[in-house]
Design an enzyme around this catalytic site. Structure first.
Site, PDB file in Angstrom:
ATOM      1  N   CYS A  57      -1.799  -1.993   7.134  1.00 46.88           N
ATOM      2  CA  CYS A  57      -1.108  -0.709   7.294  1.00 46.88           C
ATOM      3  C   CYS A  57      -1.263  -0.169   8.714  1.00 46.88           C
ATOM      4  CB  CYS A  57      -1.632   0.307   6.283  1.00 46.88           C
ATOM      5  SG  CYS A  57      -1.064  -0.033   4.598  1.00 46.88           S
TER       6      CYS A  57
ATOM      7  N   CYS B 109      -5.690   0.421   5.602  1.00 46.12           N
ATOM      8  CA  CYS B 109      -6.206  -0.941   5.761  1.00 46.12           C
ATOM      9  C   CYS B 109      -5.664  -1.531   7.063  1.00 46.12           C
ATOM     10  CB  CYS B 109      -5.801  -1.802   4.564  1.00 46.12           C
ATOM     11  SG  CYS B 109      -4.051  -2.235   4.512  1.00 46.12           S
TER      12      CYS B 109
ATOM     13  N   TRP C 102       3.960  -5.409  18.464  1.00 50.36           N
ATOM     14  CA  TRP C 102       5.043  -6.353  18.245  1.00 50.36           C
ATOM     15  C   TRP C 102       6.176  -6.156  19.240  1.00 50.36           C
ATOM     16  CZ3 TRP C 102      10.166  -5.888  16.561  1.00 50.36           C
ATOM     17  CH2 TRP C 102      10.775  -7.077  16.175  1.00 50.36           C
TER      18      TRP C 102
ATOM     19  N   CYS D  58       0.843  -1.189   0.000  1.00 51.28           N
ATOM     20  CA  CYS D  58       0.000   0.000   0.000  1.00 51.28           C
ATOM     21  C   CYS D  58       0.884   1.247   0.000  1.00 51.28           C
ATOM     22  CB  CYS D  58      -0.888   0.017   1.237  1.00 51.28           C
ATOM     23  SG  CYS D  58      -2.055  -1.355   1.324  1.00 51.28           S
TER      24      CYS D  58
ATOM     25  N   ARG E 292     -11.016  10.320  -5.228  1.00 52.38           N
ATOM     26  CA  ARG E 292     -11.748   9.553  -4.212  1.00 52.38           C
ATOM     27  C   ARG E 292     -11.580  10.126  -2.820  1.00 52.38           C
ATOM     28  NH1 ARG E 292      -9.859   3.949  -4.140  1.00 52.38           N
ATOM     29  NH2 ARG E 292      -8.028   4.647  -5.289  1.00 52.38           N
TER      30      ARG E 292
ATOM     31  N   TYR F  83      -2.264  -5.659  19.162  1.00 50.11           N
ATOM     32  CA  TYR F  83      -1.020  -6.375  19.390  1.00 50.11           C
ATOM     33  C   TYR F  83       0.104  -5.412  19.028  1.00 50.11           C
ATOM     34  CZ  TYR F  83       2.781  -9.699  18.618  1.00 50.11           C
ATOM     35  OH  TYR F  83       3.975 -10.370  18.661  1.00 50.11           O
TER      36      TYR F  83
ATOM     37  N   GLU G  42       0.989   3.683   2.066  1.00 45.58           N
ATOM     38  CA  GLU G  42       1.539   3.984   3.384  1.00 45.58           C
ATOM     39  C   GLU G  42       2.826   3.199   3.639  1.00 45.58           C
ATOM     40  OE1 GLU G  42      -3.032   4.117   4.015  1.00 45.58           O
ATOM     41  OE2 GLU G  42      -1.604   3.057   2.736  1.00 45.58           O
TER      42      GLU G  42
END
Length: 137
Positions: free
Chosen positions: A93, A90, A129, A56, A84, A127, A58
């Site tokens: 991302c 998403c 990491w 993507c 748009r 979460y 990003e």
């Protein structure tokens, strides 16, 4: 519900929209992203669509920023081609942005409902990491 912050960076939206309008061509590049560094610089990028799941805009922006020596981002926005407007990140991302930049602000919404929210508000109960890595000894 996401906590709204007080400022929407319209210059950042304009930068992403300009890249989407001038650089997104065909099916391979349909989204543009722009992010602001702490020193005020704006970094832009476009997605690299591929049926195998190309990155993507990003995610391309994270690499582009690093290539320019920018390792901290304050605010990010993604804009779709063909006018748009602002498109929220998403799920993938959102997770990557949270892991790279845990205090990042993200512009979301449309029209008069544009707002800036914390990336943590986009992934409640997420979460993280870094929280699950064992310290190297």
């Amino acid at each position: 519900m996401a906590r709204q912050t007080s400022h929407v960076d319209h210059e950042l939206i304009h930068a992403a929209a300009n890249v989407a309008r001038t650089r997104c061509r065909g099916d391979n590049h349909t989204m543009a992203a722009a992010a602001r560094a702490p020193d005020g610089r704006i970094v832009t990028a476009v997605n690299a669509y591929h049926f195998t799941g190309g990155p993507c805009a990003e995610l391309v922006l994270i690499g582009t920023a690093a290539a320019q020596g920018v390792y901290v981002l304050d605010t990010i926005v993604a804009v779709g081609d063909r006018d748009r407007g602002v498109v929220p990140p998403c799920g993938r991302c959102r997770q990557v942005l949270l892991d790279y930049f845990p205090v990042l602000k993200v512009i979301v919404g449309a029209g008069d409902r544009l707002r800036t929210v914390s990336v943590t508000d986009l992934l409640p109960e997420s979460y993280v990491w870094a929280d699950h890595q064992l310290d190297a000894e």
